[in-house]
Design a protein around this motif. Sequence first.
Motif, PDB file in Angstrom:
ATOM      1  N   GLY A   1     -31.980 -15.459 -24.937  1.00  0.00           N
ATOM      2  CA  GLY A   1     -32.712 -16.715 -25.045  1.00  0.00           C
ATOM      3  C   GLY A   1     -32.133 -17.678 -26.053  1.00  0.00           C
ATOM      4  O   GLY A   1     -32.231 -18.890 -25.892  1.00  0.00           O
ATOM      5  N   LEU A   2     -31.515 -17.137 -27.099  1.00  0.00           N
ATOM      6  CA  LEU A   2     -30.941 -17.997 -28.133  1.00  0.00           C
ATOM      7  C   LEU A   2     -29.536 -18.459 -27.805  1.00  0.00           C
ATOM      8  O   LEU A   2     -29.173 -19.597 -28.081  1.00  0.00           O
ATOM      9  N   ALA A   3     -28.732 -17.560 -27.217  1.00  0.00           N
ATOM     10  CA  ALA A   3     -27.316 -17.900 -27.178  1.00  0.00           C
ATOM     11  C   ALA A   3     -26.502 -17.339 -26.032  1.00  0.00           C
ATOM     12  O   ALA A   3     -25.398 -17.800 -25.811  1.00  0.00           O
ATOM     13  N   VAL A   4     -26.967 -16.360 -25.318  1.00  0.00           N
ATOM     14  CA  VAL A   4     -26.144 -15.745 -24.281  1.00  0.00           C
ATOM     15  C   VAL A   4     -26.457 -16.406 -22.951  1.00  0.00           C
ATOM     16  O   VAL A   4     -27.605 -16.415 -22.520  1.00  0.00           O
ATOM     17  N   THR A   5     -25.461 -16.972 -22.310  1.00  0.00           N
ATOM     18  CA  THR A   5     -25.709 -17.763 -21.113  1.00  0.00           C
ATOM     19  C   THR A   5     -25.731 -16.951 -19.827  1.00  0.00           C
ATOM     20  O   THR A   5     -26.131 -17.459 -18.799  1.00  0.00           O
ATOM     21  N   ASP A   6     -25.308 -15.712 -19.852  1.00  0.00           N
ATOM     22  CA  ASP A   6     -25.436 -14.896 -18.644  1.00  0.00           C
ATOM     23  C   ASP A   6     -26.460 -13.802 -18.903  1.00  0.00           C
ATOM     24  O   ASP A   6     -26.920 -13.616 -20.007  1.00  0.00           O
ATOM     25  N   ARG A   7     -26.832 -13.088 -17.883  1.00  0.00           N
ATOM     26  CA  ARG A   7     -27.871 -12.060 -18.022  1.00  0.00           C
ATOM     27  C   ARG A   7     -27.280 -10.654 -18.081  1.00  0.00           C
ATOM     28  O   ARG A   7     -27.954  -9.680 -17.825  1.00  0.00           O
TER      29      ARG A   7
END
Length: 194
Positions: free
Chosen positions: A182-188
């Motif tokens: 939620g803060l910084a990682v753009t993939d799951r």
Amino acid sequence: MLRVLFVCTGNICRSPMAHGFLAQRSARLFDGAIQVRSAGTWARSGSSPVDDAVRSAAARGADIAGLRSTPFAPSLARWADLVVAMTAEQREEILEQAPEAAQKTFTLKGLVAVLESLPPPVARASRDSILDRVAAAAELRASGRAAAPVDEDVADPLGLPPGVFDDVASEIADLTDRLLHGLAVTDRSPVREA
């Protein structure tokens, strides 16, 4: 460097586990760009995490054996860019001592829910982009439009059987992973090592 403070009651179970998980995962993902500390609203200075917390965290990849408890103080809230409590009551205790920290103080479950209500991060992770996400989360929370969990509290396993510690550690590890996304990682993709 982003500074994150986790807070629980005694700083010997939940907040050390969250501390360990975030420190371990962010060191791998962001090369040490996040500094993590933990404290307790009723902590006694210098206590070790309880054995079951150490064991449960280690089973999930985080070594917390060397952490020592620290009583919460307003100076810690001033140090932190983000203050994350394990319960709604602890969040209120923090704000009684440090009301100026309201915009950056959340429960872990509440923060994750709000971040997951926002569009995913699009910028490359940086201190500024993460601070922007925290500000957006505070704004969305203040608007009343954020999805709030029914129960914002992470259960206290102190004094309960080892299996309860395992359940709580799994929950905190999952919430910590979701917090990073939620803060910084753009993939799951998973943030834990395989």
